[in-house]
Scaffold this motif. Structure first.
Motif, PDB file in Angstrom:
ATOM      1  N   LEU A  82     -98.874  10.490  -5.938  1.00  0.00           N
ATOM      2  CA  LEU A  82     -99.342   9.577  -6.972  1.00  0.00           C
ATOM      3  C   LEU A  82    -100.812   9.790  -7.291  1.00  0.00           C
ATOM      4  O   LEU A  82    -101.586  10.262  -6.450  1.00  0.00           O
ATOM      5  CB  LEU A  82     -99.163   8.118  -6.519  1.00  0.00           C
ATOM      6  N   LEU A  83    -101.182   9.423  -8.497  1.00  0.00           N
ATOM      7  CA  LEU A  83    -102.576   9.234  -8.869  1.00  0.00           C
ATOM      8  C   LEU A  83    -102.649   7.871  -9.542  1.00  0.00           C
ATOM      9  O   LEU A  83    -101.915   7.610 -10.503  1.00  0.00           O
ATOM     10  CB  LEU A  83    -103.083  10.319  -9.810  1.00  0.00           C
ATOM     11  N   VAL A  84    -103.470   6.995  -8.995  1.00  0.00           N
ATOM     12  CA  VAL A  84    -103.610   5.639  -9.526  1.00  0.00           C
ATOM     13  C   VAL A  84    -104.966   5.515 -10.210  1.00  0.00           C
ATOM     14  O   VAL A  84    -105.999   5.795  -9.609  1.00  0.00           O
ATOM     15  CB  VAL A  84    -103.477   4.584  -8.406  1.00  0.00           C
ATOM     16  N   VAL A  85    -104.930   5.125 -11.484  1.00  0.00           N
ATOM     17  CA  VAL A  85    -106.160   4.885 -12.241  1.00  0.00           C
ATOM     18  C   VAL A  85    -106.542   3.422 -12.029  1.00  0.00           C
ATOM     19  O   VAL A  85    -105.771   2.518 -12.323  1.00  0.00           O
ATOM     20  CB  VAL A  85    -105.957   5.178 -13.734  1.00  0.00           C
ATOM     21  N   ASP A  86    -107.744   3.207 -11.508  1.00  0.00           N
ATOM     22  CA  ASP A  86    -108.236   1.867 -11.182  1.00  0.00           C
ATOM     23  C   ASP A  86    -109.213   1.420 -12.265  1.00  0.00           C
ATOM     24  O   ASP A  86    -110.314   1.943 -12.383  1.00  0.00           O
ATOM     25  CB  ASP A  86    -108.932   1.906  -9.812  1.00  0.00           C
ATOM     26  N   LEU A  87    -108.768   0.452 -13.079  1.00  0.00           N
ATOM     27  CA  LEU A  87    -109.608  -0.089 -14.150  1.00  0.00           C
ATOM     28  C   LEU A  87    -110.272  -1.351 -13.616  1.00  0.00           C
ATOM     29  O   LEU A  87    -109.630  -2.396 -13.485  1.00  0.00           O
ATOM     30  CB  LEU A  87    -108.756  -0.409 -15.381  1.00  0.00           C
ATOM     31  N   ASP A  88    -111.540  -1.245 -13.311  1.00  0.00           N
ATOM     32  CA  ASP A  88    -112.236  -2.344 -12.647  1.00  0.00           C
ATOM     33  C   ASP A  88    -112.914  -3.261 -13.662  1.00  0.00           C
ATOM     34  O   ASP A  88    -113.166  -2.888 -14.809  1.00  0.00           O
ATOM     35  CB  ASP A  88    -113.284  -1.784 -11.686  1.00  0.00           C
ATOM     36  N   THR A  89    -113.213  -4.468 -13.213  1.00  0.00           N
ATOM     37  CA  THR A  89    -113.956  -5.416 -14.029  1.00  0.00           C
ATOM     38  C   THR A  89    -115.456  -5.176 -13.847  1.00  0.00           C
ATOM     39  O   THR A  89    -115.877  -4.438 -12.954  1.00  0.00           O
ATOM     40  CB  THR A  89    -113.609  -6.856 -13.631  1.00  0.00           C
ATOM     41  N   LEU A  90    -116.249  -5.804 -14.688  1.00  0.00           N
ATOM     42  CA  LEU A  90    -117.689  -5.641 -14.596  1.00  0.00           C
ATOM     43  C   LEU A  90    -118.245  -6.384 -13.386  1.00  0.00           C
ATOM     44  O   LEU A  90    -117.696  -7.400 -12.949  1.00  0.00           O
ATOM     45  CB  LEU A  90    -118.361  -6.162 -15.865  1.00  0.00           C
ATOM     46  N   LYS A  91    -119.338  -5.873 -12.859  1.00  0.00           N
ATOM     47  CA  LYS A  91    -120.045  -6.501 -11.750  1.00  0.00           C
ATOM     48  C   LYS A  91    -121.305  -7.192 -12.287  1.00  0.00           C
ATOM     49  O   LYS A  91    -121.796  -6.842 -13.360  1.00  0.00           O
ATOM     50  CB  LYS A  91    -120.429  -5.445 -10.705  1.00  0.00           C
ATOM     51  N   PRO A  92    -121.840  -8.167 -11.558  1.00  0.00           N
ATOM     52  CA  PRO A  92    -123.060  -8.853 -12.014  1.00  0.00           C
ATOM     53  C   PRO A  92    -124.226  -7.905 -12.262  1.00  0.00           C
ATOM     54  O   PRO A  92    -125.111  -8.203 -13.066  1.00  0.00           O
ATOM     55  CB  PRO A  92    -123.367  -9.819 -10.864  1.00  0.00           C
ATOM     56  N   ALA A 129    -106.941  -3.610 -13.144  1.00  0.00           N
ATOM     57  CA  ALA A 129    -105.565  -3.100 -13.174  1.00  0.00           C
ATOM     58  C   ALA A 129    -105.481  -1.750 -12.475  1.00  0.00           C
ATOM     59  O   ALA A 129    -106.430  -0.960 -12.500  1.00  0.00           O
ATOM     60  CB  ALA A 129    -105.072  -2.974 -14.616  1.00  0.00           C
ATOM     61  N   HIS A 130    -104.333  -1.515 -11.844  1.00  0.00           N
ATOM     62  CA  HIS A 130    -103.980  -0.214 -11.291  1.00  0.00           C
ATOM     63  C   HIS A 130    -102.859   0.371 -12.139  1.00  0.00           C
ATOM     64  O   HIS A 130    -101.809  -0.264 -12.294  1.00  0.00           O
ATOM     65  CB  HIS A 130    -103.505  -0.335  -9.839  1.00  0.00           C
ATOM     66  N   LEU A 131    -103.059   1.556 -12.684  1.00  0.00           N
ATOM     67  CA  LEU A 131    -102.029   2.261 -13.433  1.00  0.00           C
ATOM     68  C   LEU A 131    -101.506   3.401 -12.559  1.00  0.00           C
ATOM     69  O   LEU A 131    -102.258   4.297 -12.184  1.00  0.00           O
ATOM     70  CB  LEU A 131    -102.596   2.827 -14.737  1.00  0.00           C
ATOM     71  N   TYR A 132    -100.220   3.353 -12.224  1.00  0.00           N
ATOM     72  CA  TYR A 132     -99.612   4.332 -11.331  1.00  0.00           C
ATOM     73  C   TYR A 132     -99.060   5.507 -12.146  1.00  0.00           C
ATOM     74  O   TYR A 132     -98.307   5.314 -13.108  1.00  0.00           O
ATOM     75  CB  TYR A 132     -98.467   3.709 -10.552  1.00  0.00           C
ATOM     76  N   ASN A 150    -117.623   4.771 -16.511  1.00  0.00           N
ATOM     77  CA  ASN A 150    -118.063   3.689 -15.644  1.00  0.00           C
ATOM     78  C   ASN A 150    -116.950   2.647 -15.496  1.00  0.00           C
ATOM     79  O   ASN A 150    -116.274   2.312 -16.456  1.00  0.00           O
ATOM     80  CB  ASN A 150    -119.314   3.026 -16.247  1.00  0.00           C
ATOM     81  N   ARG A 151    -116.759   2.181 -14.280  1.00  0.00           N
ATOM     82  CA  ARG A 151    -115.737   1.185 -13.927  1.00  0.00           C
ATOM     83  C   ARG A 151    -114.314   1.739 -13.992  1.00  0.00           C
ATOM     84  O   ARG A 151    -113.356   0.979 -14.063  1.00  0.00           O
ATOM     85  CB  ARG A 151    -115.861  -0.075 -14.793  1.00  0.00           C
ATOM     86  N   ILE A 152    -114.178   3.071 -13.983  1.00  0.00           N
ATOM     87  CA  ILE A 152    -112.859   3.688 -13.850  1.00  0.00           C
ATOM     88  C   ILE A 152    -112.904   4.638 -12.658  1.00  0.00           C
ATOM     89  O   ILE A 152    -113.642   5.623 -12.668  1.00  0.00           O
ATOM     90  CB  ILE A 152    -112.430   4.477 -15.101  1.00  0.00           C
ATOM     91  N   ASP A 153    -112.129   4.323 -11.629  1.00  0.00           N
ATOM     92  CA  ASP A 153    -111.983   5.203 -10.477  1.00  0.00           C
ATOM     93  C   ASP A 153    -110.549   5.701 -10.431  1.00  0.00           C
ATOM     94  O   ASP A 153    -109.660   5.162 -11.107  1.00  0.00           O
ATOM     95  CB  ASP A 153    -112.308   4.465  -9.170  1.00  0.00           C
ATOM     96  N   THR A 154    -110.304   6.730  -9.660  1.00  0.00           N
ATOM     97  CA  THR A 154    -108.931   7.181  -9.446  1.00  0.00           C
ATOM     98  C   THR A 154    -108.685   7.342  -7.959  1.00  0.00           C
ATOM     99  O   THR A 154    -109.596   7.655  -7.194  1.00  0.00           O
ATOM    100  CB  THR A 154    -108.643   8.521 -10.153  1.00  0.00           C
ATOM    101  N   ARG A 155    -107.456   7.106  -7.550  1.00  0.00           N
ATOM    102  CA  ARG A 155    -107.062   7.256  -6.158  1.00  0.00           C
ATOM    103  C   ARG A 155    -105.935   8.276  -6.096  1.00  0.00           C
ATOM    104  O   ARG A 155    -104.867   8.071  -6.671  1.00  0.00           O
ATOM    105  CB  ARG A 155    -106.602   5.913  -5.580  1.00  0.00           C
ATOM    106  N   ALA A 156    -106.206   9.383  -5.405  1.00  0.00           N
ATOM    107  CA  ALA A 156    -105.220  10.452  -5.241  1.00  0.00           C
ATOM    108  C   ALA A 156    -105.347  10.952  -3.810  1.00  0.00           C
ATOM    109  O   ALA A 156    -105.335  10.151  -2.880  1.00  0.00           O
ATOM    110  CB  ALA A 156    -105.456  11.547  -6.277  1.00  0.00           C
ATOM    111  N   TRP A 157    -105.517  12.274  -3.592  1.00  0.00           N
ATOM    112  CA  TRP A 157    -105.722  12.774  -2.236  1.00  0.00           C
ATOM    113  C   TRP A 157    -107.067  12.273  -1.709  1.00  0.00           C
ATOM    114  O   TRP A 157    -108.071  12.287  -2.411  1.00  0.00           O
ATOM    115  CB  TRP A 157    -105.672  14.299  -2.210  1.00  0.00           C
TER     116      TRP A 157
END
Length: 296
Positions: A82-92, A129-132, A150-157
């Motif tokens: 899998l590769l999960v796209v992590d759409l994060d919210t804004l931080k202070p 949100a996590h998009l799988y 910015n505010r988009i990470d991905t989780r894979a290997w």
């Protein structure tokens, strides 16, 4: 059938061939010892095992672990394919008016001329949100932070996500769209592909430093102009970062790099504004963080 919701989710993930591991109840950190506290015994007798290496689809091990404790569920994305796209919210600390992950991802899709992909979607406790996606077999993609925007990470290997049903003090991970997990779009694969390793540096006499910088500028300019659609802005970004050290060392004026890359980016199809903003941020960062020439 078990009445333990977390155990039910854990077993369901294993049935899909997604290796999982225990995460501390109510938290995001893997259960068990850290690498620096590894006793080098038991499972770690031949070296410390990372959570990714400890992840399993064995139902007996899963049953034993989640019956004993209400662990959150860590899903090892790489071994799961899998590769999960992590759409994060804004931080202070984010700049006022900056786009959050969802807005930045929508802009990426629009620039690529593609719709937002329909796939399994999970709401995170923070409101993100996590998009799988199913990861491609090649190239082997690694986890990333901010590579897409910015505010988009991905989780894979090398990474993991908390599976639906897991909770933190902020709330619960919940499926908001149970769609089939879609293959990772090819245009996203291009943006996440690791850049080729640079050629080994050669020691050049100081008098040739400007010549070396201009050769590098020509090479990077050509790479920008020939970048495939969907990867052009990222290529411009990495090229600017690569040239920043030459500017910091005084080998080439900043305006010369900006003019060449501005022309190359526009020739590749980027807008004037896209080129200017990408160049400004990438060059400024690279110049500020450049190591001294003798240690580079």
């Amino acid at each position: 059938m078990t009445t333990n919701p977390l155990l039910t989710v854990a077993l369901a993930a294993a049935e899909r061939g997604w290796p999982i591991f225990p995460v501390r109840p109510g938290g995001k950190r893997p259960a068990g010892h850290r690498a620096d506290l590894c006793p080098a015994t038991g499972r770690c007798a031949n070296g410390h095992l990372t959570p990714e290496q400890r992840a399993t689809t064995n139902p007996e091990l899963i049953q034993a672990a989640w019956t004993a404790h209400p662990y959150n569920i860590g899903l090892a994305t790489g071994p799961s394919g899998l590769l999960v796209v992590d759409l994060d919210t804004l931080k202070p600390t984010d700049e006022e008016g900056a786009p959050d992950g969802a807005t930045a991802f929508l802009a990426l899709c629009e620039r690529a001329g593609q719709p937002v992909p329909r796939t399994l979607r999970v709401r995170t406790p923070s409101g993100g949100a996590h998009l799988y996606f199913t990861a491609p077999s090649s190239p082997r993609l690694k986890s990333s932070a901010g590579r897409l925007a910015n505010r988009i990470d991905t989780r894979a290997w090398g990474g993991y996500v908390l599976a639906p049903g897991s909770t933190t003090p902020a709330g619960r991970y919940e499926v908001t769209d149970p769609a089939t997990v879609a293959p990772l779009p090819t245009w996203l694969t291009g943006l996440l592909r690791e850049p080729p390793a640079p050629a080994p540096a050669t020691i050049t006499p100081a008098r040739d430093a400007t010549k070396v910088a201009r050769v590098a500028l020509e090479r990077e300019s050509a790479r920008i102009q020939t970048a495939p659609e969907g990867t052009r802005e990222h290529t411009l970004f990495t090229a600017a970062r690569a040239m920043g050290r030459f500017v910091a060392w005084g080998d080439i004026p900043r305006h010369e790099v900006e003019e060449a890359f501005q022309a190359g980016g526009e020739a590749a199809g980027l807008t004037t504004a896209e080129c200017r903003s990408t160049l400004r941020s990438a060059l400024t960062w690279s110049i500020r963080t450049a190591r001294p020439r003798e240690t580079a």
